[in-house]
Design a protein around this motif. Structure first.
Motif, PDB file in Angstrom:
ATOM      1  N   TYR A 289       0.793  -1.230   0.000  1.00  0.00           N
ATOM      2  CA  TYR A 289       0.000   0.000   0.000  1.00  0.00           C
ATOM      3  C   TYR A 289       0.829   1.286   0.000  1.00  0.00           C
ATOM      4  O   TYR A 289       0.275   2.351  -0.170  1.00  0.00           O
ATOM      5  N   THR A 290       2.103   1.219   0.299  1.00  0.00           N
ATOM      6  CA  THR A 290       3.022   2.343   0.555  1.00  0.00           C
ATOM      7  C   THR A 290       2.738   2.913   1.938  1.00  0.00           C
ATOM      8  O   THR A 290       1.642   2.755   2.494  1.00  0.00           O
ATOM      9  N   ALA A 291       3.730   3.588   2.490  1.00  0.00           N
ATOM     10  CA  ALA A 291       3.628   4.122   3.850  1.00  0.00           C
ATOM     11  C   ALA A 291       2.552   5.194   3.969  1.00  0.00           C
ATOM     12  O   ALA A 291       1.969   5.393   5.028  1.00  0.00           O
ATOM     13  N   GLU A 292       2.253   5.885   2.879  1.00  0.00           N
ATOM     14  CA  GLU A 292       1.270   6.969   2.916  1.00  0.00           C
ATOM     15  C   GLU A 292      -0.173   6.472   2.870  1.00  0.00           C
ATOM     16  O   GLU A 292      -1.086   7.173   3.268  1.00  0.00           O
ATOM     17  N   LYS A 293      -0.411   5.278   2.345  1.00  0.00           N
ATOM     18  CA  LYS A 293      -1.780   4.791   2.163  1.00  0.00           C
ATOM     19  C   LYS A 293      -2.030   3.498   2.950  1.00  0.00           C
ATOM     20  O   LYS A 293      -2.702   2.599   2.468  1.00  0.00           O
ATOM     21  N   MET A 294      -1.482   3.439   4.148  1.00  0.00           N
ATOM     22  CA  MET A 294      -1.604   2.232   4.966  1.00  0.00           C
ATOM     23  C   MET A 294      -3.047   2.014   5.420  1.00  0.00           C
ATOM     24  O   MET A 294      -3.793   2.972   5.626  1.00  0.00           O
ATOM     25  N   PRO A 295      -3.435   0.741   5.602  1.00  0.00           N
ATOM     26  CA  PRO A 295      -4.759   0.424   6.159  1.00  0.00           C
ATOM     27  C   PRO A 295      -4.847   0.924   7.604  1.00  0.00           C
ATOM     28  O   PRO A 295      -3.839   1.298   8.189  1.00  0.00           O
ATOM     29  N   PRO A 296      -6.037   0.881   8.211  1.00  0.00           N
ATOM     30  CA  PRO A 296      -6.187   1.346   9.600  1.00  0.00           C
ATOM     31  C   PRO A 296      -5.378   0.486  10.578  1.00  0.00           C
ATOM     32  O   PRO A 296      -5.099  -0.690  10.302  1.00  0.00           O
ATOM     33  N   PRO A 297      -4.998   1.060  11.733  1.00  0.00           N
ATOM     34  CA  PRO A 297      -4.165   0.338  12.708  1.00  0.00           C
ATOM     35  C   PRO A 297      -4.728  -1.006  13.140  1.00  0.00           C
ATOM     36  O   PRO A 297      -3.978  -1.962  13.332  1.00  0.00           O
TER      37      PRO A 297
END
Length: 174
Positions: free
Chosen positions: A12-20
């Motif tokens: 996803y890349t670091a900018e578009k990560m899924p929720p925690p």
């Protein structure tokens, strides 16, 4: 967990990560070993039981056994609580029961007895004063001089306001 996070970053890349809650969920990859982690993720109110029956136990504990015992102990506690503390008006109404029992349980749960030696630095070094944000670095420098000595044994009976945050004995205002 790091492997899982690395896979998410790659996907996803670091900018578009899924929720925690998704990122920090362990993947189900059981393997060899004598310790296995189980993670359950819930949304909203929930409860669950973890049962352990020792190999030397005469009978394995079942969910029904546990439910029966919890009900029995809860009822006995409630009856004894009202009998001993006899809540006064207006706190003798049912709507205050849960709060008063919780308050009592938290107070009792914070009582601790500690016994043993203490590592003490009696140099009274000025670095131990918490006068700025970096006090912990200065304190580390003072500790590096190795002026600490074992003292004791001592015993301490204390009440701790929150065991998870204070997992050892303290001399409070009491």
């Amino acid at each position: 967990m790091k492997t899982t996070i690395d896979e998410y970053v790659e996907k996803y890349t670091a900018e578009k990560m899924p929720p925690p809650w998704q990122i920090y969920t362990l993947q189900n990859r059981p393997g060899q070993g004598n310790l296995h982690m189980i993670q359950k993720v819930f949304e909203g109110a929930f409860e669950f039981d973890i049962l352990f029956s020792s190999g030397s136990a005469p009978k394995a504990v079942t969910s029904e056994d546990l439910t029966t015992k919890i009900t029995s102990v809860t009822t006995a506690f409630s009856e004894r609580f009202v009998k001993i503390f006899t809540p006064s008006t207006p706190f003798n109404k049912a709507k205050y029961d849960g709060f008063s029992k919780s308050l009592f349980s938290n107070l009792i749960g914070g009582i601790g007895y500690f016994y043993g030696d203490s590592v003490v630095d009696r140099s009274y070094a000025p670095e131990y004063e918490e006068e700025n944000e970096g006090f912990w670095q200065e304190a580390a420098e003072a500790r590096a001089r190795n002026q600490q000595k074992l003292e004791g044994p001592y015993e301490l009976f204390t009440s701790i306001p929150s065991r998870p945050f204070f997992p050892r004995g303290f001399l409070w205002d009491e």
